[in-house]
Design a protein around this motif. Sequence first.
Motif, PDB file in Angstrom:
ATOM      1  N   LYS A 365       0.834  -1.209   0.000  1.00  0.00           N
ATOM      2  CA  LYS A 365       0.000   0.000   0.000  1.00  0.00           C
ATOM      3  C   LYS A 365       0.870   1.261   0.000  1.00  0.00           C
ATOM      4  O   LYS A 365       0.568   2.242  -0.694  1.00  0.00           O
ATOM      5  CB  LYS A 365      -0.929   0.001   1.210  1.00  0.00           C
ATOM      6  CG  LYS A 365      -2.029  -1.054   1.142  1.00  0.00           C
ATOM      7  CD  LYS A 365      -2.904  -1.037   2.384  1.00  0.00           C
ATOM      8  CE  LYS A 365      -3.983  -2.115   2.305  1.00  0.00           C
ATOM      9  NZ  LYS A 365      -4.842  -2.136   3.509  1.00  0.00           N
ATOM     10  N   SER A 368       2.398   1.656  -3.406  1.00  0.00           N
ATOM     11  CA  SER A 368       1.441   2.112  -4.421  1.00  0.00           C
ATOM     12  C   SER A 368       1.276   3.627  -4.371  1.00  0.00           C
ATOM     13  O   SER A 368       1.111   4.274  -5.421  1.00  0.00           O
ATOM     14  CB  SER A 368       0.088   1.419  -4.226  1.00  0.00           C
ATOM     15  OG  SER A 368      -0.562   1.871  -3.049  1.00  0.00           O
ATOM     16  N   LYS A 369       1.293   4.200  -3.172  1.00  0.00           N
ATOM     17  CA  LYS A 369       1.194   5.656  -3.052  1.00  0.00           C
ATOM     18  C   LYS A 369       2.428   6.323  -3.655  1.00  0.00           C
ATOM     19  O   LYS A 369       2.336   7.384  -4.284  1.00  0.00           O
ATOM     20  CB  LYS A 369       1.025   6.067  -1.587  1.00  0.00           C
ATOM     21  CG  LYS A 369      -0.321   5.692  -0.981  1.00  0.00           C
ATOM     22  CD  LYS A 369      -1.459   6.408  -1.699  1.00  0.00           C
ATOM     23  CE  LYS A 369      -2.806   6.045  -1.116  1.00  0.00           C
ATOM     24  NZ  LYS A 369      -3.926   6.677  -1.856  1.00  0.00           N
ATOM     25  N   ALA A 371       4.205   5.018  -6.077  1.00  0.00           N
ATOM     26  CA  ALA A 371       4.102   4.803  -7.522  1.00  0.00           C
ATOM     27  C   ALA A 371       3.169   5.807  -8.176  1.00  0.00           C
ATOM     28  O   ALA A 371       3.389   6.214  -9.328  1.00  0.00           O
ATOM     29  CB  ALA A 371       3.625   3.385  -7.800  1.00  0.00           C
ATOM     30  N   GLU A 372       2.136   6.229  -7.441  1.00  0.00           N
ATOM     31  CA  GLU A 372       1.212   7.235  -7.974  1.00  0.00           C
ATOM     32  C   GLU A 372       1.930   8.537  -8.303  1.00  0.00           C
ATOM     33  O   GLU A 372       1.506   9.306  -9.167  1.00  0.00           O
ATOM     34  CB  GLU A 372       0.076   7.492  -6.983  1.00  0.00           C
ATOM     35  CG  GLU A 372      -0.925   6.353  -6.887  1.00  0.00           C
ATOM     36  CD  GLU A 372      -1.943   6.594  -5.788  1.00  0.00           C
ATOM     37  OE1 GLU A 372      -1.961   7.710  -5.204  1.00  0.00           O
ATOM     38  OE2 GLU A 372      -2.729   5.666  -5.494  1.00  0.00           O
ATOM     39  N   GLN A 373       3.042   8.815  -7.589  1.00  0.00           N
ATOM     40  CA  GLN A 373       3.851  10.008  -7.843  1.00  0.00           C
ATOM     41  C   GLN A 373       5.082   9.690  -8.694  1.00  0.00           C
ATOM     42  O   GLN A 373       6.017  10.488  -8.759  1.00  0.00           O
ATOM     43  CB  GLN A 373       4.292  10.630  -6.504  1.00  0.00           C
ATOM     44  CG  GLN A 373       3.160  11.159  -5.649  1.00  0.00           C
ATOM     45  CD  GLN A 373       2.457  12.321  -6.304  1.00  0.00           C
ATOM     46  OE1 GLN A 373       3.071  13.126  -6.985  1.00  0.00           O
ATOM     47  NE2 GLN A 373       1.146  12.414  -6.107  1.00  0.00           N
ATOM     48  N   ARG A 374       5.050   8.507  -9.326  1.00  0.00           N
ATOM     49  CA  ARG A 374       6.166   8.057 -10.172  1.00  0.00           C
ATOM     50  C   ARG A 374       7.477   7.948  -9.385  1.00  0.00           C
ATOM     51  O   ARG A 374       8.559   8.273  -9.869  1.00  0.00           O
ATOM     52  CB  ARG A 374       6.331   8.982 -11.378  1.00  0.00           C
ATOM     53  CG  ARG A 374       5.183   8.878 -12.377  1.00  0.00           C
ATOM     54  CD  ARG A 374       5.315   9.889 -13.488  1.00  0.00           C
ATOM     55  NE  ARG A 374       4.987  11.226 -13.019  1.00  0.00           N
ATOM     56  CZ  ARG A 374       5.103  12.318 -13.760  1.00  0.00           C
ATOM     57  NH1 ARG A 374       5.565  12.235 -14.999  1.00  0.00           N
ATOM     58  NH2 ARG A 374       4.783  13.505 -13.279  1.00  0.00           N
ATOM     59  N   TYR A 403       7.220  16.078  -5.658  1.00  0.00           N
ATOM     60  CA  TYR A 403       6.610  14.749  -5.662  1.00  0.00           C
ATOM     61  C   TYR A 403       6.612  14.147  -4.258  1.00  0.00           C
ATOM     62  O   TYR A 403       5.636  13.497  -3.848  1.00  0.00           O
ATOM     63  CB  TYR A 403       7.374  13.810  -6.598  1.00  0.00           C
ATOM     64  CG  TYR A 403       7.217  14.094  -8.074  1.00  0.00           C
ATOM     65  CD1 TYR A 403       6.706  15.303  -8.532  1.00  0.00           C
ATOM     66  CD2 TYR A 403       7.598  13.154  -9.023  1.00  0.00           C
ATOM     67  CE1 TYR A 403       6.570  15.559  -9.890  1.00  0.00           C
ATOM     68  CE2 TYR A 403       7.471  13.394 -10.379  1.00  0.00           C
ATOM     69  CZ  TYR A 403       6.962  14.613 -10.807  1.00  0.00           C
ATOM     70  OH  TYR A 403       6.845  14.860 -12.154  1.00  0.00           O
ATOM     71  N   ASN A 406       3.967  15.661  -2.143  1.00  0.00           N
ATOM     72  CA  ASN A 406       2.661  15.104  -2.511  1.00  0.00           C
ATOM     73  C   ASN A 406       2.448  13.730  -1.876  1.00  0.00           C
ATOM     74  O   ASN A 406       1.359  13.426  -1.368  1.00  0.00           O
ATOM     75  CB  ASN A 406       2.532  14.986  -4.029  1.00  0.00           C
ATOM     76  CG  ASN A 406       2.401  16.340  -4.708  1.00  0.00           C
ATOM     77  OD1 ASN A 406       2.013  17.324  -4.080  1.00  0.00           O
ATOM     78  ND2 ASN A 406       2.725  16.393  -5.988  1.00  0.00           N
ATOM     79  N   VAL A 407       3.484  12.894  -1.910  1.00  0.00           N
ATOM     80  CA  VAL A 407       3.315  11.550  -1.372  1.00  0.00           C
ATOM     81  C   VAL A 407       3.210  11.577   0.157  1.00  0.00           C
ATOM     82  O   VAL A 407       2.505  10.753   0.752  1.00  0.00           O
ATOM     83  CB  VAL A 407       4.458  10.620  -1.847  1.00  0.00           C
ATOM     84  CG1 VAL A 407       5.706  10.728  -0.974  1.00  0.00           C
ATOM     85  CG2 VAL A 407       3.994   9.167  -1.879  1.00  0.00           C
ATOM     86  N   ALA A 410      -0.237  12.189   0.873  1.00  0.00           N
ATOM     87  CA  ALA A 410      -1.006  10.970   0.632  1.00  0.00           C
ATOM     88  C   ALA A 410      -0.869   9.985   1.789  1.00  0.00           C
ATOM     89  O   ALA A 410      -1.847   9.329   2.188  1.00  0.00           O
ATOM     90  CB  ALA A 410      -0.544  10.316  -0.674  1.00  0.00           C
TER      91      ALA A 410
END
Length: 429
Positions: A365, A368-369, A371-374, A403, A406-407, A410
């Motif tokens: 999990k 994945s967060k 990865a959402e921000q590359r 990035y 941002n994560v 998240a």
Amino acid sequence: MDQVNVALLGFGTVGQGTYELLTKNQELIANRSGVAIKVKRIFVRNVDKYKEYELANETSFTTDFQEILNDESIQIVVEVMGGTDFAAQCVEQCLAAGKNVATANKDLLADQGPYLLDLASKNNVDLRYEASVLGGIPIIRTLYESLGGNKITELIGILNGTTNFILSNMTEKGAGYEEVLKEAQALGFAEADPTSDVEGYDAARKLAILSSIAFNRKLFFDDVNCEGITSIDATDIAFGKEFGYTIKLLGIAKETKKGISLNVHPAFIDSHHPLASVRGSYNALYVKGNGIDDAMFYGRGAGSLPTGSSVVSDIMEIAKNVVTNQTGQLISYYYADKNLYAPGKIESSYYIRLLVANNTGVLAKVASKLAEQRISVQSVIQRNESEKAATLAIVTSVCPQAYIMNVINAFKNLRVVREIGSVIRIMAE
């Protein structure tokens, strides 16, 4: 042999170190410079404070700055008082009156350096400031003379001895920040109010001064993005060791096609990097240029005699210029556009420490967060704190700072993340 008279403004730690070297090494200095340098006046606010101090016969204390300003026999004024307001007034008046100035005042130079250098040039006098950055390490003149033919692209420095002492001891002893800070204060490495050091402001001022020379821009303290060490935890240092990193407070200045970035912040660096071995209260600067490639300068960054040594080198240089009528020849050239690069766009790897639920699938999990921000996970260490909680120490791929911000936001909304412990940059090779 020609004689040049000097006045000191201030007689604290640096002032006394300067005077000691000028008197103790008087014959050596005269031999190497070809000039007899004499201290004629020392400005202090309270003469009684120094009544036990023995001065040479040609030297006397004064509490009247105008006495120095109006004395035509004094050709060099050395400002070692510190502060900005009164020091700035004194330096400006001396330059306007045709007196050469040497100063160790990083606060003054970081706020007004380019303007004061212009004023010196207009009045055909010298303004030298070797002692304003890195104490006894001869870096200012090295940048604008010895490395003058290089295009400097990057400066990476351990620019503050107090924070380096604290982080070195935390690393070696496994101790906490508050414990080591008290030790630094007891040993005299940290002030009673250590804010300027531990919040990175001292290093930021030095970085602004160095960057102005390296990049030929009018750069100031306010141009530096600054972050201190007060949130660094011994837990993070221990995890960093496992990843092969050492933590330092770094001043990093870069010029690329995207612009100039100026940052002071704690960062993990590879433990094999030359800066990783700089321990205790020592300072160092790593310089990258298109001629020299990489070079590192290392030594005492503060102290009475190390800083006094740099002040004396400036006095000697100015004195030689005085007797040969060469003062005012150092003209600072600045490009008009400094094009500062937004910190959110700066890219690096990051170390992130999270306290998470000790459940199956939690790492997936978290990943994945990212990865959402590359952002990908390069390395991870998991420590089970209890049956219900675990600590994740993650090293990410290279990404912009924005990035990561941002994560982190998240993660705050991810139920399995109980606490965001630390976010620390990792300096690339």
